[in-house]
Structures are given as structure tokens and as C-alpha cells.
Scaffold this motif. Structure first.
Motif, PDB file in Angstrom:
ATOM      1  N   UNK A 117       0.827  -1.211   0.000  1.00 57.78           N
ATOM      2  CA  UNK A 117       0.000   0.000   0.000  1.00 57.78           C
ATOM      3  C   UNK A 117       0.864   1.265   0.000  1.00 57.78           C
ATOM      4  N   UNK A 118       1.955   1.224   0.776  1.00 61.50           N
ATOM      5  CA  UNK A 118       2.855   2.387   0.829  1.00 61.50           C
ATOM      6  C   UNK A 118       3.528   2.604  -0.528  1.00 61.50           C
ATOM      7  N   UNK A 119       4.017   1.514  -1.118  1.00 65.73           N
ATOM      8  CA  UNK A 119       4.683   1.631  -2.423  1.00 65.73           C
ATOM      9  C   UNK A 119       3.714   2.147  -3.483  1.00 65.73           C
ATOM     10  N   UNK A 120       2.486   1.634  -3.478  1.00 64.78           N
ATOM     11  CA  UNK A 120       1.478   2.101  -4.440  1.00 64.78           C
ATOM     12  C   UNK A 120       1.209   3.598  -4.261  1.00 64.78           C
ATOM     13  N   UNK A 121       1.146   4.014  -3.001  1.00 66.27           N
ATOM     14  CA  UNK A 121       0.905   5.437  -2.710  1.00 66.27           C
ATOM     15  C   UNK A 121       2.066   6.297  -3.208  1.00 66.27           C
ATOM     16  N   UNK A 122       3.277   5.858  -2.924  1.00 67.38           N
ATOM     17  CA  UNK A 122       4.450   6.641  -3.289  1.00 67.38           C
ATOM     18  C   UNK A 122       4.576   6.803  -4.813  1.00 67.38           C
ATOM     19  N   UNK A 123       4.394   5.698  -5.550  1.00 63.97           N
ATOM     20  CA  UNK A 123       4.578   5.787  -7.005  1.00 63.97           C
ATOM     21  C   UNK A 123       3.397   6.441  -7.704  1.00 63.97           C
ATOM     22  N   UNK A 130       2.534   9.399  -6.870  1.00 60.12           N
ATOM     23  CA  UNK A 130       2.896  10.820  -6.836  1.00 60.12           C
ATOM     24  C   UNK A 130       3.383  11.281  -8.203  1.00 60.12           C
ATOM     25  N   UNK A 131       3.214  12.561  -8.447  1.00 61.42           N
ATOM     26  CA  UNK A 131       3.672  13.132  -9.715  1.00 61.42           C
ATOM     27  C   UNK A 131       3.965  14.613  -9.520  1.00 61.42           C
ATOM     28  N   UNK A 132       5.155  15.017  -9.914  1.00 62.37           N
ATOM     29  CA  UNK A 132       5.548  16.436  -9.851  1.00 62.37           C
ATOM     30  C   UNK A 132       5.924  16.878 -11.252  1.00 62.37           C
ATOM     31  N   UNK A 185      10.150   7.096 -12.379  1.00 64.21           N
ATOM     32  CA  UNK A 185      11.401   7.560 -11.773  1.00 64.21           C
ATOM     33  C   UNK A 185      11.374   7.400 -10.255  1.00 64.21           C
ATOM     34  N   UNK A 186      10.219   7.657  -9.665  1.00 61.65           N
ATOM     35  CA  UNK A 186      10.114   7.603  -8.205  1.00 61.65           C
ATOM     36  C   UNK A 186      10.474   6.223  -7.671  1.00 61.65           C
ATOM     37  N   UNK A 195       1.853  11.195  -1.382  1.00 60.29           N
ATOM     38  CA  UNK A 195       1.191  10.664  -2.567  1.00 60.29           C
ATOM     39  C   UNK A 195       0.499  11.739  -3.385  1.00 60.29           C
ATOM     40  N   UNK A 196       1.093  12.925  -3.422  1.00 58.55           N
ATOM     41  CA  UNK A 196       0.446  14.080  -4.050  1.00 58.55           C
ATOM     42  C   UNK A 196       0.851  14.244  -5.515  1.00 58.55           C
TER      43      UNK A 196
END
Length: 271
Positions: free
Chosen positions: A27-33, A35-37, A52-53, A127-128
Motif C-alpha cells: 500500500x505504501x509503495x502504491x501510494x508513493x509511485x 505521486x507526480x511532480x 522515476x520515483x 502521494x500528491x
């Protein structure tokens, strides 16, 4: 007859697909990846997304997820190397109509590495999705692709002449005397920023203390100032009777520049 299951002959896995540690890490990995900046870099965008993340993410033997700060920093440094303009070689069209390549100096755009690394880590953890310019520790007077823009001081060190343009119009120009070449005090070329301006300053160095009416430093102890003790300017004076490195200007020239220039204005020096 032997029941090897009941006899405990198998080494059971520490984690299975249903283990809380595994599902939490997933769940943490899914949340982290997710994200998009999107970095707005003037005419171009740089997108940092899951592809890239995921290179930034580490999972240890206990399935604890962490963000590798060193890899995030490498990414930000790659942006800085691509988009920072401080010290970069610039093609500059002179008043004389020819183009010179100028490198060095402290003027330009500079990404704040520390702040941007922390921002990326915080954004990934949340996760933003965001779109922004990077944090800068220094921005140029003109924040465009050609960051010198149309307001600048141009100093031809070989021609011993100065021009000051503001919003594309010539405010004033005139002859100057730069650093003494013969004793190694030649004024360095480069693109610098005006650090500040000061009225009625005293310039001090080894063996001298000289009062001036208009002091405009742009490269450490080097600056533009009036030099009322000089009877003439321009020509080849600088080769053997130049300054300690400063750009000496006639009183009226220094006065006009001082009254019209702003802090941060680029000072373009070339030979």
C-alpha cells in the motif's frame, strides 16, 4: 509412516502474501509511485512520476519502505546541471554587433538543492500530484531563457568602454579604466549581479583607503565607481596604470548609472 508437516520438517516462510507487513508495504509503495511532480522550467517541463520515483524507493528485509535521499538528491542535481545558469557559458551580442562567449561569474538561476530534495520526499510520502517551479536559492534579474534580458551593464574590457541599458534603451555610455593588466589585477570577465549600491563609500585595500561618491560592487571587492582622481579614461590606460580590479568611471557616468540601476542587475564583462 512419517507426517513431515506435523513433524515440523519444513522451514515455514516468515512472510506470506497475506502478511500485514507485506500488504502494508504494498500500500505504501502504491501510494508513493502514484505521486507526480511537473516542474515548470520556462519553455520546458520536467515530469517526475512513478517510473522515476520507484528508483528512489528501498525495501529492507522486514519490508520497511524508505525513500533513498541520496537518489533524490542525484535527481535534483541533474535538474540543476541542466537548468542552472550561474557560471554557464552564454552567447552575448555586444553593442558592437558581434557575439562573444562569456563564462564565469555569479549571475543567474540556481536551484536550492536542499529545499527541493525535502519537497520531493514530502510530496512522495503524501502521494500528491503537483505542478510548480523548483525552489531557487538565486533567481536572475530576468527570469527567461536568455536571463540577461534587456536591462544590463555591458563592459568591454578590451575596448575600455561601458554601456548601461534599461528595458532595452541605452541610458548612458562612456569610457572607463579597468584593472591593471601589468601587475595581475586585470578585471575578470564573466556575468555578475550587482550586489548593492552605496553612496559615499570608502574603498579599502592593502596600502590605500579611497573615498568614492558612487560604489556599485558586483564581484566581491570589485565594482563600478567614480574616479575623480583620473584625468582621462579609456584607451590603453588599463594595461599599465589600471585599477586594483574595479571599473573606474568618470563622475557623471557613475552618477547616472547609480541613479538608474537596481540591485541584481546583470553586469556583463568581456575581453
Amino acid at each position: 509412516s512419517i507426517d513431515i508437516d506435523e513433524s515440523g520438517c519444513y522451514e515455514n516462510p516468515r512472510f506470506t502474501s497475506e502478511s500485514k507487513e507485506i500488504t502494508d508495504a504494498r500500500d505504501i509503495l502504491d501510494k508513493y509511485v502514484s505521486s507526480k511532480i511537473t516542474y515548470n522550467m520556462g519553455d520546458a517541463d520536467e515530469v517526475l512520476d512513478g517510473d522515476k520515483i520507484r528508483e528512489f524507493l528501498d525495501v529492507d528485509g522486514d519490508y520497511n519502505v524508505s525513500i533513498n535521499e541520496g537518489k533524490v538528491k542525484e535527481y535534483v542535481l541533474s535538474l540543476a546541471n541542466k537548468y542552472n545558469t550561474v557560471g554557464k557559458t552564454r552567447e552575448f551580442k555586444t553593442t558592437g554587433g558581434y557575439t562573444v562567449s562569456i563564462s564565469g561569474g555569479d549571475y543567474g538561476r540556481k536551484i536550492d538543492i536542499t529545499d527541493e530534495v525535502q519537497y520531493i520526499i514530502d510530496t512522495i510520502k503524501a502521494g500528491k500530484t503537483d505542478s510548480k517551479e523548483p525552489e531557487y536559492s538565486q533567481i536572475p534579474y530576468c527570469n527567461e531563457a536568455d536571463d540577461i534580458g534587456n536591462t544590463y551593464v555591458e563592459v568591454s574590457l578590451s575596448g575600455q568602454h561601458l554601456w548601461f541599458y534599461k528595458n532595452g534603451s541605452l541610458v548612458v555610455d562612456g569610457p572607463v579604466v579597468s584593472g591593471n593588466i601589468s601587475n595581475g589585477h586585470g578585471t575578470p570577465g564573466g556575468v555578475y549581479k550587482l550586489d548593492y549600491k552605496e553612496r559615499n563609500a570608502t574603498l579599502k585595500g592593502e596600502g590605500y583607503a579611497t573615498p568614492v561618491s558612487f560604489w556599485m560592487p558586483f564581484n566581491g571587492g570589485i565594482g563600478i565607481h567614480d574616479a575623480t582622481w583620473r584625468g582621462s579614461f579609456g584607451g590603453n590606460i588599463y594595461l599599465s596604470s589600471g585599477s586594483h580590479g574595479c571599473v573606474n568611471a568618470p563622475y557623471s557616468l557613475a552618477n547616472t548609472i547609480f541613479n538608474n540601476i537596481d540591485e541584481g542587475t546583470p553586469i556583463v564583462c568581456y575581453y
